[in-house]
Design a protein around this motif. Structure first.
Motif, PDB file in Angstrom:
ATOM      1  N   SER A 227      53.639 -33.981   8.030  1.00 42.73           N
ATOM      2  CA  SER A 227      53.900 -32.604   7.631  1.00 42.73           C
ATOM      3  C   SER A 227      55.210 -32.211   8.300  1.00 42.73           C
ATOM      4  O   SER A 227      55.763 -32.985   9.086  1.00 42.73           O
ATOM      5  CB  SER A 227      52.762 -31.665   8.058  1.00 42.73           C
ATOM      6  OG  SER A 227      52.675 -31.616   9.475  1.00 42.73           O
ATOM      7  N   ARG A 228      55.690 -31.024   7.993  1.00 43.54           N
ATOM      8  CA  ARG A 228      57.024 -30.691   8.511  1.00 43.54           C
ATOM      9  C   ARG A 228      57.087 -30.720  10.033  1.00 43.54           C
ATOM     10  O   ARG A 228      58.099 -31.118  10.601  1.00 43.54           O
ATOM     11  CB  ARG A 228      57.447 -29.312   8.011  1.00 43.54           C
ATOM     12  CG  ARG A 228      58.805 -28.896   8.574  1.00 43.54           C
ATOM     13  CD  ARG A 228      59.381 -27.685   7.911  1.00 43.54           C
ATOM     14  NE  ARG A 228      60.726 -27.425   8.417  1.00 43.54           N
ATOM     15  CZ  ARG A 228      61.533 -26.510   7.927  1.00 43.54           C
ATOM     16  NH1 ARG A 228      61.142 -25.753   6.919  1.00 43.54           N
ATOM     17  NH2 ARG A 228      62.737 -26.327   8.429  1.00 43.54           N
ATOM     18  N   HIS A 229      56.020 -30.329  10.691  1.00 43.76           N
ATOM     19  CA  HIS A 229      56.073 -30.178  12.144  1.00 43.76           C
ATOM     20  C   HIS A 229      55.203 -31.180  12.894  1.00 43.76           C
ATOM     21  O   HIS A 229      55.092 -31.083  14.120  1.00 43.76           O
ATOM     22  CB  HIS A 229      55.678 -28.750  12.552  1.00 43.76           C
ATOM     23  CG  HIS A 229      56.638 -27.705  12.059  1.00 43.76           C
ATOM     24  ND1 HIS A 229      57.945 -27.656  12.465  1.00 43.76           N
ATOM     25  CD2 HIS A 229      56.458 -26.696  11.170  1.00 43.76           C
ATOM     26  CE1 HIS A 229      58.556 -26.636  11.867  1.00 43.76           C
ATOM     27  NE2 HIS A 229      57.678 -26.049  11.073  1.00 43.76           N
ATOM     28  N   GLU A 230      54.617 -32.141  12.177  1.00 42.44           N
ATOM     29  CA  GLU A 230      53.762 -33.094  12.897  1.00 42.44           C
ATOM     30  C   GLU A 230      53.616 -34.375  12.100  1.00 42.44           C
ATOM     31  O   GLU A 230      53.535 -34.368  10.871  1.00 42.44           O
ATOM     32  CB  GLU A 230      52.381 -32.482  13.147  1.00 42.44           C
ATOM     33  CG  GLU A 230      51.485 -33.362  14.008  1.00 42.44           C
ATOM     34  CD  GLU A 230      50.171 -32.687  14.335  1.00 42.44           C
ATOM     35  OE1 GLU A 230      50.117 -31.955  15.346  1.00 42.44           O
ATOM     36  OE2 GLU A 230      49.209 -32.875  13.568  1.00 42.44           O
ATOM     37  N   VAL A 231      53.578 -35.474  12.835  1.00 39.28           N
ATOM     38  CA  VAL A 231      53.343 -36.788  12.252  1.00 39.28           C
ATOM     39  C   VAL A 231      52.100 -37.371  12.911  1.00 39.28           C
ATOM     40  O   VAL A 231      52.040 -37.497  14.149  1.00 39.28           O
ATOM     41  CB  VAL A 231      54.546 -37.719  12.471  1.00 39.28           C
ATOM     42  CG1 VAL A 231      54.222 -39.125  11.982  1.00 39.28           C
ATOM     43  CG2 VAL A 231      55.774 -37.169  11.754  1.00 39.28           C
ATOM     44  N   ALA A 232      51.114 -37.702  12.104  1.00 42.94           N
ATOM     45  CA  ALA A 232      49.883 -38.295  12.620  1.00 42.94           C
ATOM     46  C   ALA A 232      49.994 -39.809  12.562  1.00 42.94           C
ATOM     47  O   ALA A 232      50.427 -40.382  11.551  1.00 42.94           O
ATOM     48  CB  ALA A 232      48.693 -37.820  11.805  1.00 42.94           C
ATOM     49  N   ASP A 242      60.488 -30.750  14.735  1.00 41.13           N
ATOM     50  CA  ASP A 242      61.064 -29.664  13.948  1.00 41.13           C
ATOM     51  C   ASP A 242      61.296 -30.063  12.490  1.00 41.13           C
ATOM     52  O   ASP A 242      61.498 -29.191  11.640  1.00 41.13           O
ATOM     53  CB  ASP A 242      62.391 -29.218  14.576  1.00 41.13           C
ATOM     54  CG  ASP A 242      62.197 -28.678  15.976  1.00 41.13           C
ATOM     55  OD1 ASP A 242      61.644 -27.570  16.106  1.00 41.13           O
ATOM     56  OD2 ASP A 242      62.580 -29.368  16.948  1.00 41.13           O
ATOM     57  N   ALA A 243      61.316 -31.350  12.214  1.00 42.39           N
ATOM     58  CA  ALA A 243      61.503 -31.844  10.853  1.00 42.39           C
ATOM     59  C   ALA A 243      61.094 -33.306  10.800  1.00 42.39           C
ATOM     60  O   ALA A 243      61.097 -33.997  11.832  1.00 42.39           O
ATOM     61  CB  ALA A 243      62.950 -31.677  10.390  1.00 42.39           C
ATOM     62  N   VAL A 244      60.759 -33.771   9.604  1.00 41.18           N
ATOM     63  CA  VAL A 244      60.362 -35.168   9.405  1.00 41.18           C
ATOM     64  C   VAL A 244      61.181 -35.751   8.260  1.00 41.18           C
ATOM     65  O   VAL A 244      61.276 -35.151   7.182  1.00 41.18           O
ATOM     66  CB  VAL A 244      58.868 -35.299   9.083  1.00 41.18           C
ATOM     67  CG1 VAL A 244      58.519 -36.755   8.760  1.00 41.18           C
ATOM     68  CG2 VAL A 244      58.020 -34.798  10.237  1.00 41.18           C
ATOM     69  N   ALA A 253      56.678 -44.587   1.142  1.00 37.80           N
ATOM     70  CA  ALA A 253      57.118 -43.199   0.992  1.00 37.80           C
ATOM     71  C   ALA A 253      56.329 -42.508  -0.108  1.00 37.80           C
ATOM     72  O   ALA A 253      55.940 -41.339   0.020  1.00 37.80           O
ATOM     73  CB  ALA A 253      58.613 -43.159   0.689  1.00 37.80           C
ATOM     74  N   GLY A 254      56.077 -43.227  -1.198  1.00 43.47           N
ATOM     75  CA  GLY A 254      55.299 -42.649  -2.278  1.00 43.47           C
ATOM     76  C   GLY A 254      53.899 -42.276  -1.838  1.00 43.47           C
ATOM     77  O   GLY A 254      53.360 -41.242  -2.252  1.00 43.47           O
ATOM     78  N   SER A 255      53.299 -43.101  -0.990  1.00 39.92           N
ATOM     79  CA  SER A 255      51.944 -42.819  -0.495  1.00 39.92           C
ATOM     80  C   SER A 255      51.937 -41.635   0.467  1.00 39.92           C
ATOM     81  O   SER A 255      51.054 -40.768   0.403  1.00 39.92           O
ATOM     82  CB  SER A 255      51.382 -44.057   0.202  1.00 39.92           C
ATOM     83  OG  SER A 255      51.252 -45.137  -0.691  1.00 39.92           O
ATOM     84  N   LEU A 256      52.923 -41.575   1.350  1.00 42.80           N
ATOM     85  CA  LEU A 256      52.967 -40.502   2.347  1.00 42.80           C
ATOM     86  C   LEU A 256      53.323 -39.157   1.729  1.00 42.80           C
ATOM     87  O   LEU A 256      52.846 -38.110   2.169  1.00 42.80           O
ATOM     88  CB  LEU A 256      53.982 -40.842   3.436  1.00 42.80           C
ATOM     89  CG  LEU A 256      53.594 -41.922   4.444  1.00 42.80           C
ATOM     90  CD1 LEU A 256      54.786 -42.269   5.329  1.00 42.80           C
ATOM     91  CD2 LEU A 256      52.419 -41.471   5.298  1.00 42.80           C
ATOM     92  N   LEU A 257      54.161 -39.173   0.696  1.00 44.85           N
ATOM     93  CA  LEU A 257      54.715 -37.929   0.159  1.00 44.85           C
ATOM     94  C   LEU A 257      54.272 -37.631  -1.266  1.00 44.85           C
ATOM     95  O   LEU A 257      54.705 -36.644  -1.844  1.00 44.85           O
ATOM     96  CB  LEU A 257      56.245 -37.999   0.197  1.00 44.85           C
ATOM     97  CG  LEU A 257      56.859 -38.176   1.588  1.00 44.85           C
ATOM     98  CD1 LEU A 257      58.352 -38.480   1.469  1.00 44.85           C
ATOM     99  CD2 LEU A 257      56.642 -36.918   2.428  1.00 44.85           C
ATOM    100  N   ASP A 258      53.444 -38.488  -1.852  1.00 44.08           N
ATOM    101  CA  ASP A 258      52.984 -38.325  -3.228  1.00 44.08           C
ATOM    102  C   ASP A 258      54.177 -38.223  -4.175  1.00 44.08           C
ATOM    103  O   ASP A 258      54.297 -37.294  -4.981  1.00 44.08           O
ATOM    104  CB  ASP A 258      52.091 -37.097  -3.355  1.00 44.08           C
ATOM    105  CG  ASP A 258      51.343 -37.062  -4.691  1.00 44.08           C
ATOM    106  OD1 ASP A 258      51.140 -38.139  -5.285  1.00 44.08           O
ATOM    107  OD2 ASP A 258      50.990 -35.959  -5.146  1.00 44.08           O
ATOM    108  N   GLU A 376      59.839 -30.405  -1.063  1.00 46.67           N
ATOM    109  CA  GLU A 376      59.105 -29.176  -0.803  1.00 46.67           C
ATOM    110  C   GLU A 376      58.353 -29.289   0.525  1.00 46.67           C
ATOM    111  O   GLU A 376      57.941 -30.374   0.934  1.00 46.67           O
ATOM    112  CB  GLU A 376      58.118 -28.907  -1.933  1.00 46.67           C
ATOM    113  CG  GLU A 376      58.777 -28.564  -3.263  1.00 46.67           C
ATOM    114  CD  GLU A 376      57.764 -28.261  -4.338  1.00 46.67           C
ATOM    115  OE1 GLU A 376      56.556 -28.221  -4.011  1.00 46.67           O
ATOM    116  OE2 GLU A 376      58.165 -28.072  -5.494  1.00 46.67           O
ATOM    117  N   GLY A 377      58.204 -28.171   1.174  1.00 45.15           N
ATOM    118  CA  GLY A 377      57.483 -28.155   2.439  1.00 45.15           C
ATOM    119  C   GLY A 377      58.332 -28.527   3.627  1.00 45.15           C
ATOM    120  O   GLY A 377      57.800 -28.752   4.720  1.00 45.15           O
TER     121      GLY A 377
END
Length: 411
Positions: A227-232, A242-244, A253-258, A376-377
């Motif tokens: 997500s924008r502010h966190e990576v699990a 602050d950004a990813v 990338a397709g799996s992580l970001l659809d 987006e996001g």
């Protein structure tokens, strides 16, 4: 200080992190693998250095010139031109502008007509007289249509030279890819040389990673979600930021970001050790007969002596497509090369076979040179598959992603 997580330590991710660090942003590069490089990998075995698939650095790449220290890489260079196997012999195609003595054998080579040799000069002038931006703006068609209709090459020249040449370099034997991409590549080949670093192609991403602040790159860190502010992470505490920037291969990338991602071109590389080199020239050898399965072969240690231990030679061959299920591949490739180089091929020792399923993104014609890194996001994405399938494309895409992040986070 702002913190930006870059997911993936391939060329794009490392290039992005390099720009961020230079602008005072803390980059955290998370890489699932045990080494940096992404698809740019070198395997070391018994004193040999074997790149994963046929990969070269085109020294005229402008972004590579800006990012990489060529002198420190200790480059070895392919001779300009190629040897084309046809009619039971090698037809030598050279670059008379850089090697004037090659003009006569090139003219006599039974690869194209004499008029085709003049058309190569026309093609060379056409791409060198234009800027890269102008080439990207030219009317789009397929490579084959451009060769036949724009430049007037004969069937013989297209089939015996361009098809295996672009099959080896761009994995495009059907010549269906963008004419713009082809013309940009031909410009780069005409401006510089194809080269290999002394420590293998993986030395390029390693050089960029070594210049990052200590602790910036975390290996073995497989990302589960972003997500924008966190990576699990799959194993470990989440990383806040602050950004990813997602700089993985397209599938991940397709799996992580659809995201919708391109298909891939595949290749298989076979590598042998030889007691003596079957030829002395550091040149690309092409199958101009379409006899298969080998599309191109090269004595890599002629190009870069550091790839083989003293007293031995490293020979590699490329077979286009995915051949992971073909049990007779090595026998068929060795039989073909025996026809080229003689019975000495029987004395070669197979070192490894690499089936590279995701070798190059299959980017369709009519695509723009690059899609926006902003999603987006507040997330970002980068990679050569977002621009064009090349080392230069990967580096430029990484820089553009960093510039977008810096503009948005206010660093």
């Amino acid at each position: 200080m702002s913190r930006v997580v870059v997911v993936g330590a391939g060329l794009s991710g490392l290039a992005c992190a390099r720009i961020l660090a230079a602008r005072g942003v803390e980059p955290i590069v998370l890489e699932a693998d045990t080494s940096v490089g992404g698809r740019v990998q070198t395997h070391r075995q018994d004193g040999f250095q074997i790149d994963r698939g046929f990969q070269v650095l085109l020294t005229a790449y402008p972004e590579a010139q800006a990012v990489l220290d060529y002198e420190a890489l200790g480059l070895g260079h392919f001779a300009p031109g190629a040897w084309v196997r046809h009619g039971g012999s090698f037809q030598k195609i050279g670059d008379p502008f850089r090697r004037p003595l090659q003009a006569f054998p090139t003219l006599l080579a039974d690869v194209g007509t004499p008029a085709d040799k003049l058309r190569v000069l026309r093609l060379r002038h056409s791409v060198l007289s234009a800027s890269t931006g102008e080439l990207w703006a030219r009317p789009e068609t397929t490579t084959e249509q451009a060769l036949r209709e724009r430049y007037g090459f004969s069937d013989r020249m297209v089939d015996r030279f361009f098809r295996p040449f672009l099959g080896g370099v761009l994995l495009d034997p059907m010549l269906s890819a963008s004419s713009r991409s082809f013309e940009v590549y031909f410009q780069r080949f005409s401006q510089g040389s194809a080269a290999l670093p002394a420590a293998g192609v993986q030395a390029m991403p390693e050089q960029i990673a070594a210049a990052l602040p200590d602790g910036s790159v975390r290996l073995g860190a497989r990302v589960q979600s972003v997500s924008r502010h966190e990576v699990a992470l799959e194993d470990g505490d989440p990383v806040s930021c602050d950004a990813v920037v997602v700089a993985t291969d397209a599938r991940s990338a397709g799996s992580l970001l659809d995201l919708e991602v391109p298909a891939w071109k595949s290749t298989t590389q076979l590598a042998w050790s030889a007691p003596t080199a079957p030829m002395s020239e550091p040149v690309l050898v092409l199958d101009g007969e379409a006899s298969g399965p080998v599309n191109n072969a090269q004595v890599v240690s002629n190009v870069q002596p550091a790839y083989a231990p003293s007293g031995q030679a490293l020979v590699t061959a490329s077979v286009l497509g995915d051949h992971g299920q073909r049990p007779d591949l090595e026998d068929a490739a060795r039989a073909q090369l025996r026809g080229w180089f003689g019975e000495a091929v029987d004395g070669w020792t197979l070192l490894r076979i690499d089936h590279v399923r995701d070798a190059l993104p299959d980017l369709p014609s009519l695509e723009p040179p690059e899609r926006s890194p902003r999603l987006e996001g507040g997330l970002y994405v980068t990679g050569d598959w977002r621009r064009n399938a090349s080392i230069n494309g990967a580096l430029v895409a990484g820089r553009h992603a960093a510039e977008a992040v810096l503009a948005d986070v206010g660093a």
